[in-house]
Write an enzyme that holds these catalytic residues in place. Structure first.
Site, PDB file in Angstrom:
ATOM      1  N   SER A  30      44.326  25.018  40.124  1.00  0.00           N
ATOM      2  CA  SER A  30      43.828  26.385  40.005  1.00  0.00           C
ATOM      3  C   SER A  30      42.712  26.242  38.911  1.00  0.00           C
ATOM      4  CB  SER A  30      44.677  27.268  38.969  1.00  0.00           C
ATOM      5  OG  SER A  30      45.158  26.563  38.056  1.00  0.00           O
ATOM      6  N   GLU A  46      40.278  40.682  28.203  1.00  0.00           N
ATOM      7  CA  GLU A  46      40.841  39.756  27.088  1.00  0.00           C
ATOM      8  C   GLU A  46      40.966  38.407  27.793  1.00  0.00           C
ATOM      9  OE1 GLU A  46      42.375  41.333  29.822  1.00  0.00           O
ATOM     10  OE2 GLU A  46      43.378  39.495  30.501  1.00  0.00           O
ATOM     11  N   LYS A 102      39.687  32.386  38.356  1.00  0.00           N
ATOM     12  CA  LYS A 102      39.477  33.488  37.812  1.00  0.00           C
ATOM     13  C   LYS A 102      38.398  34.298  38.319  1.00  0.00           C
ATOM     14  CE  LYS A 102      42.832  33.424  34.551  1.00  0.00           C
ATOM     15  NZ  LYS A 102      44.116  34.378  34.679  1.00  0.00           N
TER      16      LYS A 102
END
Lengths: 407, 289
Positions: free
Chosen positions: A389, A122, A100
């Site tokens: 990830s 969010e 991220k």
């Protein structure tokens, strides 16, 4: 460079000027946001080719995030599965523990260039919220993160991390109290405070230019992986596997390989308790096209066009939509989308932990679980790259609770 | 396009855009402004919707905006979102909303009805099927809040083929280019969102609204409605001096919410609220010179 006339649509030439990937994508928001989105697009178009901006982004990825992330051959796991060689792209080793941060670093630099003083985001699993709070702390920007109250319960550790980083975490009580509702609430904040606020969307969904911009920032994953596998194995992989909620880690890995026709591409969705039950989040496998959160894409919805609550053990995949580029890759046949249940994902979590000494996030465990099915069907000289990830630290409570262990 | 409609259906369609146009034309000759209440269909229960529509007309409403419930009303504040949630508990879908309009039309063939909602339920039905069904039910206008003109051409074509007015939003952030683009597609009236924010947000700056309306008027001949932030009769009267229509939503929906468990009181209280606004808007001092 092809001339405009000779150029047919290639996979990497999308989106078009209005943000469309075939019939998907676009910009479906109320009028108030249209001009701010256009300003964002113009700013992004300007800075993405600006040498100073690119240099600062590259510098931060290297020295702050810790890139490049390794491409690791999981030898013991490969041997046990008895098929294709499995390489793991180690996004779990990034600062903040997941892919991220690649995107939040990029968008925060853009926010700074645009003179915005307040960041909102969010978050579902909390990884994007943490990654946003992290870059906001570093740049000294005010940060507000919207999170469904249901997710706050599931991801208490990440909530605490965000607060330590100085962010305000706002619980969202509406609707299903998960990621989709947090997104609605962040959009409402943005429409109200658009003059001084930059909205960092965490996935490749939302109105144009977000799906394109987030993809571009995340494409560092695939560009590195491509160079690394060529260096380590001397050839391209036969298959790519990544989990898909909104789909940002997946598109980041896939995008630099889209024109390599021999590379098979698999996106792995959350089957929850099974895709034939009502408790799943397998949007591309089971959904239908519609319009939500600013873009046209596949959705999990009822016959009246109302969005249905989804289920997955991993908060990061628990979303009733999906990035529009994935919708396009599905329809065009370039990528295949499959689904993995909660049970299969948890099994893969344990397998990788015990066999390789790597604790994966439950989101990434879906991709790993699919690789365990795929590898044995392939030859031993073939190669699969799985996007690992994120790391599993945040999921300790979920796994422990599922197994009746109190920690 | 096939024109195989029954005589009555064709008549209703013919009347559609005209009902809105006629409404504004009649008000203009009376030197009055349109009062447009918004309620969500099915809130707090489906049985109350049609009687409430009639009561609002009796209290002085000129056009009714009927909200189509949606699970993810991104552009609305908490008040309207909760209205959607109350209606969805009764499974009020787009099809049910069309049924309510059809029922309303059995007793009222003059007051324009505009559906206001989000695109996804319309996508699910299909643009052409939706436009045909809406026209057959007696709908006069459709406002899909998450569909800007850039994405609207196909739906606008379908609506116009059935003589339904596509109604669009304008906002404080709309540039002259956007105002021109929106005006080129819109029919009926334009809905000026007077605040940056969601429905039910803070009270509005009437003078800033007036400046923006002047800018919009230079670019379009369509009537201008103003919504967002109109909570009481005094604000309604001030906005009526500037705009062609005053749109009231959250103030009504909030009243419905307060009376959710005393539904008998909803009709008289909503009627009283609207009648107060109507009176204030019609005061001689409230009229434009």
């Amino acid at each position: 460079m092809l001339t405009a006339k000779a150029r047919t649509t290639t996979y990497t030439s999308l989106p078009d000027a209005n943000g469309h990937f075939g019939p998907y994508g676009g910009r479906f928001v109320a009028e108030t946001l249209m001009q701010p989105l256009e300003e964002l697009r113009l700013a992004y178009e300007r800075y993405k080719n600006d040498a100073d901006f690119v240099a600062e982004f590259d510098h931060d990825l290297k020295h702050y995030v810790g890139r490049p992330s390794p491409l690791y051959l999981a030898e013991r796991w490969t041997k046990q599965l008895g098929g294709a060689q499995i390489y793991l792209k180690r996004e779990d080793l990034n600062h903040t523990g997941a892919h991220k941060v690649n995107n939040t670093v990029g968008q925060a630099l853009l926010a700074k260039r645009m003179g915005k003083t307040r960041i909102i985001a969010e978050t579902g699993a909390g990884q994007h919220g943490v990654a946003t709070a992290t870059v906001a702390a570093r740049l000294g920007l005010e940060c507000v993160v919207y999170m469904g109250s249901e997710d706050i319960k599931r991801q208490a550790l990440n909530v605490f991390r965000m607060k330590l980083l100085g962010a305000t975490v706002v619980p969202v009580e509406s609707g299903s109290k998960t990621l989709k509702d947090a997104l609605n609430e962040a959009m409402r904040d943005w429409v109200t405070n658009v003059d001084n606020t930059f909205y960092i969307i965490g996935t490749v969904a939302g109105p144009h230019p977000y799906p394109m911009m987030v993809r571009d920032f995340q494409s560092i994953i695939g560009r590195e992986a491509r160079a690394q596998i060529l260096e380590q194995a001397g050839r391209l992989p036969d298959a790519l596997v990544a989990c898909v909620g909104g789909g940002s880690n997946a598109i980041g890995l896939f995008y630099p390989f889209l024109e390599d026709a021999a590379v098979a591409i698999y996106g792995v969705e959350a089957a929850g308790e099974g895709i034939d039950t009502e408790h799943h989040a397998a949007t591309l496998c089971k959904g239908r096209p519609g319009v939500l959160h600013g873009n046209r894409t596949y959705l999990i919805e009822d016959d009246d066009g109302q969005i249905i609550e989804t289920h997955s053990i991993s908060a990061g995949l628990d979303y009733p939509g999906v990035g529009p580029e994935h919708a396009w890759l599905k329809d065009s046949g370039r990528a295949s989308y499959v689904a993995i249940t909660d049970n299969e994902a948890v099994q893969a979590f344990h397998d990788l932990t015990r066999i390789e000494g790597i604790m994966p996030a439950l989101e990434s465990s879906h991709a790993l679980a699919y690789a365990t099915k795929l590898a044995p069907t392939m030859k031993k000289d073939q190669i699969i790259i799985v996007n690992l990830s994120g790391r599993g630290d945040k999921d300790m409570h979920t796994v422990a609770a599922r197994e009746g262990v109190r920690v | 396009m096939s024109r195989a409609h029954s005589g009555q259906e064709a008549h209703l369609q013919e009347a559609a855009v005209n009902r809105i146009t006629q409404c504004f034309a009649a008000l203009r000759t009376q030197k009055r402004k349109a009062l447009i209440p918004f309620i969500t269909a099915g809130d707090p229960n489906p049985e109350l919707t049609v009687p409430l529509m009639h009561a609002m007309v009796s209290a002085g409403a000129n056009i009714i905006e009927l909200g189509v419930p949606f699970s993810d009303p991104m552009a609305d504040g908490p008040v309207i979102q909760r209205a959607s949630e109350r209606a969805l508990k009764h499974h009020v879908s787009l099809r049910h909303v069309l049924d309510r309009v059809r029922e309303f039309r059995t007793r009222n063939n003059a007051t324009p009805v505009v559906l206001m909602g989000y695109l996804n339920p319309v996508e699910m039905l299909g643009y052409e099927a939706f436009a045909r069904a809406a026209a057959a039910s007696g709908v006069d206008g459709v406002l899909t809040v998450d569909m800007p003109p850039e994405e609207a051409v196909d739906l606008v074509t379908a609506l116009q083929a059935h003589a339904i007015a596509p109604i669009f939003l304008l906002a404080p952030t709309s540039t002259p280019e956007r105002i021109a683009k929106v005006s080129a597609l819109a029919q009926g009236y334009l809905y000026y969102v007077s605040l940056k924010g969601v429905t039910g947000a803070a009270t509005l700056d009437v003078e800033a609204v007036g400046r923006k309306l002047d800018e919009i008027r230079a670019l379009t001949k369509l009537p201008l409605g103003v919504g967002f932030g109109i909570k009481d009769a005094a604000t309604a009267a001030r906005v009526a001096q500037l705009a062609d229509a005053v749109i009231v939503g959250s103030a009504l929906v909030q009243k419905i919410e307060q009376l959710e468990h005393e539904p008998d009181k909803i009709m008289p209280e909503i009627a009283a609220l609207l009648a107060g606004m109507r009176r204030a808007m019609d005061e001689p001092s409230g009229r434009p010179k």
